[in-house]
Design a protein around this motif. Structure first.
Motif, short mmCIF file in Angstrom:
data_model
loop_
_atom_site.label_atom_id
_atom_site.label_comp_id
_atom_site.label_asym_id
_atom_site.label_seq_id
_atom_site.Cartn_x
_atom_site.Cartn_y
_atom_site.Cartn_z
N ILE A 153 0.77 -1.40 0.13
CA ILE A 153 -0.47 0.15 -0.08
C ILE A 153 0.85 1.80 -0.57
O ILE A 153 2.04 1.74 0.50
CB ILE A 153 -1.01 -0.07 1.23
CG1 ILE A 153 -1.30 -1.13 0.87
CG2 ILE A 153 -1.73 1.64 1.06
CD1 ILE A 153 -3.29 -1.54 1.93
N VAL A 154 0.94 2.14 -0.65
CA VAL A 154 1.41 2.92 -1.39
C VAL A 154 0.82 4.83 -0.96
O VAL A 154 -0.28 4.63 -1.66
CB VAL A 154 1.99 3.07 -2.99
CG1 VAL A 154 3.32 4.49 -3.29
CG2 VAL A 154 3.07 2.09 -2.66
N PRO A 155 1.62 5.96 -0.52
CA PRO A 155 1.20 7.26 -0.46
C PRO A 155 0.92 7.49 -2.00
O PRO A 155 1.08 6.89 -2.92
CB PRO A 155 2.16 7.40 0.04
CG PRO A 155 3.38 7.30 0.14
CD PRO A 155 2.81 5.51 -0.22
N GLY A 233 2.75 5.16 4.78
CA GLY A 233 1.40 6.45 4.32
C GLY A 233 1.64 6.97 6.07
O GLY A 233 2.37 6.48 6.65
N SER A 234 0.01 7.24 6.60
CA SER A 234 0.19 8.14 7.51
C SER A 234 0.22 7.09 8.84
O SER A 234 -0.80 6.20 8.98
CB SER A 234 -1.28 9.24 7.75
OG SER A 234 -2.27 8.47 7.44
N ASN A 235 -0.30 7.75 10.11
CA ASN A 235 0.11 7.26 11.35
C ASN A 235 -1.67 6.73 11.97
O ASN A 235 -1.93 5.57 11.77
CB ASN A 235 0.04 8.38 12.44
CG ASN A 235 1.95 8.03 12.47
OD1 ASN A 235 2.12 8.85 11.69
ND2 ASN A 235 2.24 7.93 13.20
N GLU A 255 5.87 1.91 7.44
CA GLU A 255 6.68 3.11 7.02
C GLU A 255 5.71 4.16 7.54
O GLU A 255 4.84 4.38 6.14
CB GLU A 255 6.82 2.94 5.93
CG GLU A 255 8.11 1.48 5.37
CD GLU A 255 9.18 1.77 6.49
OE1 GLU A 255 9.18 2.88 6.65
OE2 GLU A 255 9.73 0.32 6.15
N LEU A 256 5.56 5.20 8.38
CA LEU A 256 5.47 6.45 8.88
C LEU A 256 4.82 7.29 8.94
O LEU A 256 6.15 8.47 8.10
CB LEU A 256 4.35 5.81 10.41
CG LEU A 256 3.57 3.88 10.10
CD1 LEU A 256 2.48 4.12 11.58
CD2 LEU A 256 2.52 3.96 9.40
N GLY A 257 4.19 8.34 9.62
CA GLY A 257 4.97 9.88 9.22
C GLY A 257 6.09 10.29 9.73
O GLY A 257 7.15 9.47 10.45
N ASP A 389 3.62 18.32 14.82
CA ASP A 389 2.73 17.72 14.25
C ASP A 389 3.31 18.11 12.61
O ASP A 389 4.27 18.75 12.32
CB ASP A 389 1.17 18.31 14.18
CG ASP A 389 0.81 18.22 15.28
OD1 ASP A 389 0.69 17.66 16.19
OD2 ASP A 389 0.08 19.06 15.37
N GLU A 390 3.20 16.29 11.85
CA GLU A 390 3.64 16.68 10.61
C GLU A 390 2.57 17.44 9.03
O GLU A 390 1.40 17.04 9.17
CB GLU A 390 3.51 15.19 9.94
CG GLU A 390 4.09 14.71 8.64
CD GLU A 390 3.66 13.86 8.24
OE1 GLU A 390 2.91 12.54 8.55
OE2 GLU A 390 5.11 12.83 7.45
N VAL A 391 3.38 18.56 9.30
CA VAL A 391 2.82 19.32 8.24
C VAL A 391 2.44 18.93 7.04
O VAL A 391 0.89 19.14 6.55
CB VAL A 391 3.75 20.76 8.41
CG1 VAL A 391 2.89 22.43 7.58
CG2 VAL A 391 3.08 21.35 9.72
P1 NAD Z 1 -2.30 8.06 3.72
O1 NAD Z 1 -2.59 6.66 4.98
O2 NAD Z 1 -3.99 8.57 3.98
O3 NAD Z 1 -2.37 6.91 2.61
C1 NAD Z 1 -1.69 5.96 2.16
C2 NAD Z 1 -2.64 4.63 1.29
O4 NAD Z 1 -3.11 4.10 2.45
C3 NAD Z 1 -2.87 5.56 0.37
O5 NAD Z 1 -2.56 4.12 -0.60
C4 NAD Z 1 -4.03 5.73 0.61
O6 NAD Z 1 -5.18 5.00 -0.27
C5 NAD Z 1 -4.14 4.30 1.54
N1 NAD Z 1 -5.37 3.88 2.60
C6 NAD Z 1 -6.09 4.96 3.04
N2 NAD Z 1 -6.90 4.44 4.11
C7 NAD Z 1 -6.73 3.19 4.34
C8 NAD Z 1 -7.75 2.15 5.10
N3 NAD Z 1 -8.25 2.39 5.79
N4 NAD Z 1 -7.20 0.46 4.78
C9 NAD Z 1 -6.35 0.35 3.86
N5 NAD Z 1 -5.36 1.22 3.09
C10 NAD Z 1 -5.53 3.08 2.90
O7 NAD Z 1 -0.94 8.88 3.04
P2 NAD Z 1 -0.92 9.62 2.47
O8 NAD Z 1 -1.70 11.35 2.88
O9 NAD Z 1 -1.31 9.54 0.82
O10 NAD Z 1 0.43 10.64 2.14
C11 NAD Z 1 1.53 11.52 3.17
C12 NAD Z 1 1.33 10.09 4.64
O11 NAD Z 1 2.62 9.28 4.29
C13 NAD Z 1 2.63 10.92 5.65
O12 NAD Z 1 2.00 10.68 6.92
C14 NAD Z 1 3.96 10.84 5.47
O13 NAD Z 1 4.49 11.03 6.40
C15 NAD Z 1 3.70 8.93 5.38
N6 NAD Z 1 4.73 8.77 4.01
C16 NAD Z 1 5.66 7.92 4.38
C17 NAD Z 1 7.10 6.90 4.42
C18 NAD Z 1 7.99 7.28 5.29
O14 NAD Z 1 8.66 6.14 4.17
N7 NAD Z 1 7.84 5.98 5.89
C19 NAD Z 1 7.22 7.59 2.77
C20 NAD Z 1 6.81 8.19 2.21
C21 NAD Z 1 4.82 8.87 3.12
#
Ligand code: NAD
Length: 500
Positions: A153-155, A233-235, A255-257, A389-391
């Motif tokens: 799952i990718v952001p 993605g996000s926390n 891999e979160l925020g 917080d993460e802006v």
């Molecule tokens: P997000 O968490 O909103 O979404 C990430 C992915 O999860 C997307 O594909 C989204 O469709 C999916 N998703 C959303 N709701 C879901 C659910 N209930 N169940 C399963 N999947 C779901 O994050 P974002 O807004 O796309 O990206 C930004 C965040 O990602 C920031 O917090 C950033 O710090 C983080 N990030 C972390 C890294 C790292 O390597 N630590 C790298 C890039 C981004």
């Protein structure tokens, strides 16, 4: 305007009556660039079944290493062959300046496939160990095997790079994958699915699905047939996924925020520290998990650093993604811009000083996109939300400190622990400081260098597990221990205990 229509999820027959059309937007212009089919939960079920069957059939995991390597190298070559188109799509979809997509996102994605194709065999080579203990003599073989079906799952901030990291490692380890990009930025992940198909990867091994996170995420992450979830993605979403997955036990990488700190010591090369810090907070419009949004500057160099940092920020060129001269593109969405603006407002309200930016640019050519001026905030207090917080936007907070202990305290005063930077001309001092920082990656006199050879990943609320390097690759494997008795006698549990 480019308008592509993607209606079929790769390798899956869709039910035409249930097609949900989703508009993909160009953040530079607010125009629709593609209409894609969003998978419904029942379709996800059949995609998981397809991946499961492919894995269980051994069509991928039982291939010889040479064949697996050649397939992955074909993906690498296809990415290079389509580099221009992939860069154009990535920029169209994310708004990031085309220079970044062209020189960073696309080549580094290709290189990850190349690296893991050429190195997985040595990482998978079984380890053998002889053990003599009391009367027992055994030989143990430690086998690294694929996990099975890996959901990736990718952001939206680095759609191609992060999809490539996960896919290259998962495939090289012998897994079948279901890749789920953000529905905001699915275009290059869908292309990656096509590329895998063109490379001849057997059916069912690579599956790409686009759907609403909450709907398809729950199905993907709670399904018993899925063995692993690799999430970036996000926390908030990471926590939900852990909840979904808790119903049946599976391997997870999270891999979160982040809320990373850069420490500029008095003895730093001021020009390098300023230029590096600009990159570290404004690249990709600050929408980076490793953004150094807290810049801590030692008192003697503070005035010089701030003056130059603000002057150079003023000169950064904003432009639509396709503009080769642009250094700052739009944010990903209107909501993201609103969120970032509210952090800036709150910081001002709490007494911080806006040194530059903080508003939508006046340029008439940029009014349709989601642009925001790069912003520099001074007089920040550690208690302010902009500091804590993460802006996820182009906002730099600069703070003054006096002693190294104070810098360590400030840098570590965060729920996150993803990355940090140190700028100093004293290598030993910087290395000692790096040891004390709570961060998974510390860059000294540089920023943002990722290597396929090196593991990457944070601590605390920034998640767990690694990506890349031997350790990141091995996350996509399971470790099996095969113990063979070597002794001719003296085996208590075999000969004496019940061996009457
Ligand atoms: P997000 O968490 O909103 O979404 C990430 C992915 O999860 C997307 O594909 C989204 O469709 C999916 N998703 C959303 N709701 C879901 C659910 N209930 N169940 C399963 N999947 C779901 O994050 P974002 O807004 O796309 O990206 C930004 C965040 O990602 C920031 O917090 C950033 O710090 C983080 N990030 C972390 C890294 C790292 O390597 N630590 C790298 C890039 C981004």
């Amino acid at each position: 305007m480019v308008c592509a229509v993607y209606k079929v999820i790769f390798f899956i027959q869709t039910d035409k009556n249930k097609i949900m059309e989703h508009k993909v937007i160009n953040p530079s212009t607010d125009e629709v660039i593609a209409r894609i089919h969003l998978s419904a939960p029942n379709e996800i079920e059949s995609i998981i079944a397809r991946a499961r069957n492919a894995f269980d059939s051994g069509v991928w995991s039982n291939l010889s290493f040479d064949k697996r390597k050649n397939y992955i190298l074909k993906i690498y070559q296809c990415i290079l062959d389509k580099a221009g188109e992939l860069a154009r799509l990535e920029t169209l979809n994310t708004g990031k300046p085309i220079k970044e997509s062209t020189f960073m996102d696309v080549p580094s994605s290709a290189k990850t496939f190349e690296y893991f194709a050429n190195n997985f065999e040595k990482y998978l080579t079984p380890e053998t160990m002889g053990i003599s203990q009391d009367t027992a003599q055994v030989e143990a073989r430690l086998l690294r095997q694929p996990l099975g079906v890996a959901v990736l799952i990718v952001p939206w901030n680095y759609p191609l790079i992060i999809a490539s990291w996960k896919m290259a490692q998962a495939l090289a380890a012998g897994n079948c994958v279901v890749l789920k990009p953000s529905s905001r930025t699915p275009l290059t992940a869908l292309e990656l699915g096509k590329i895998a198909h063109e490379a001849g990867i057997p059916a069912g091994v690579v599956n790409v699905v686009v759907g609403k996170g909450d709907e398809v995420g729950r199905v993907l992450c709670s399904d018993k047939r899925v063995d692993m979830i690799s999430f970036t993605g996000s926390n908030d979403v990471g926590k939900k996924i852990m909840e979904y997955a808790s119903g049946n036990v599976k391997k997870m990488v999270m891999e979160l925020g982040g809320k990373s700190a850069s420490i500029i010591l008095d003895d730093a090369n001021a020009e390098a520290a300023v230029n590096g810090s600009l990159c570290s907070v404004f690249l990709n419009q600050g929408q980076m998990c490793t953004a150094m949004s807290r810049i801590l500057v030692q008192d003697k160099i503070y005035d010089t650093f701030v003056k130059s940092f603000v002057e150079k920020t003023k000169q950064l060129k904003l432009g639509i993604g396709a503009d080769f001269e642009a250094q700052i593109g739009p944010l990903i969405s209107l909501e993201q811009r609103k969120k970032v603006l509210s952090f800036i407002q709150q910081a001002k309200h709490e007494g911080a000083k806006l040194a530059y930016g903080g508003k939508i640019p006046d340029d008439a050519n940029l009014q349709k996109g989601y642009f925001l001026e790069p912003t520099v905030i001074l007089d920040v207090k550690p208690s302010m939300s902009v500091f804590r917080d993460e802006v996820f936007g182009p906002v730099a907070c600069i703070l003054k400190f006096s002693s190294i202990d104070e810098a360590i305290r400030l840098a570590n005063d965060s729920d996150f622990a993803l990355a940090a930077c140190i700028w100093s001309s004293d290598k030993h001092k910087a290395e000692r400081l790096a040891e004390k920082l709570n961060a998974g990656t510390v860059w000294i006199n540089t920023y943002g260098m990722f290597f396929n050879q090196l593991p990457y990943g944070g601590f605390k609320q920034s998640g767990f597990g690694k990506e890349l390097g031997k350790e990141g690759f091995l996350e996509y494997t399971r470790l099996k221990n095969v113990i063979t008795d070597q002794s001719s006698d003296g085996k208590p549990l075999v000969n004496y205990w019940y061996g009457v």
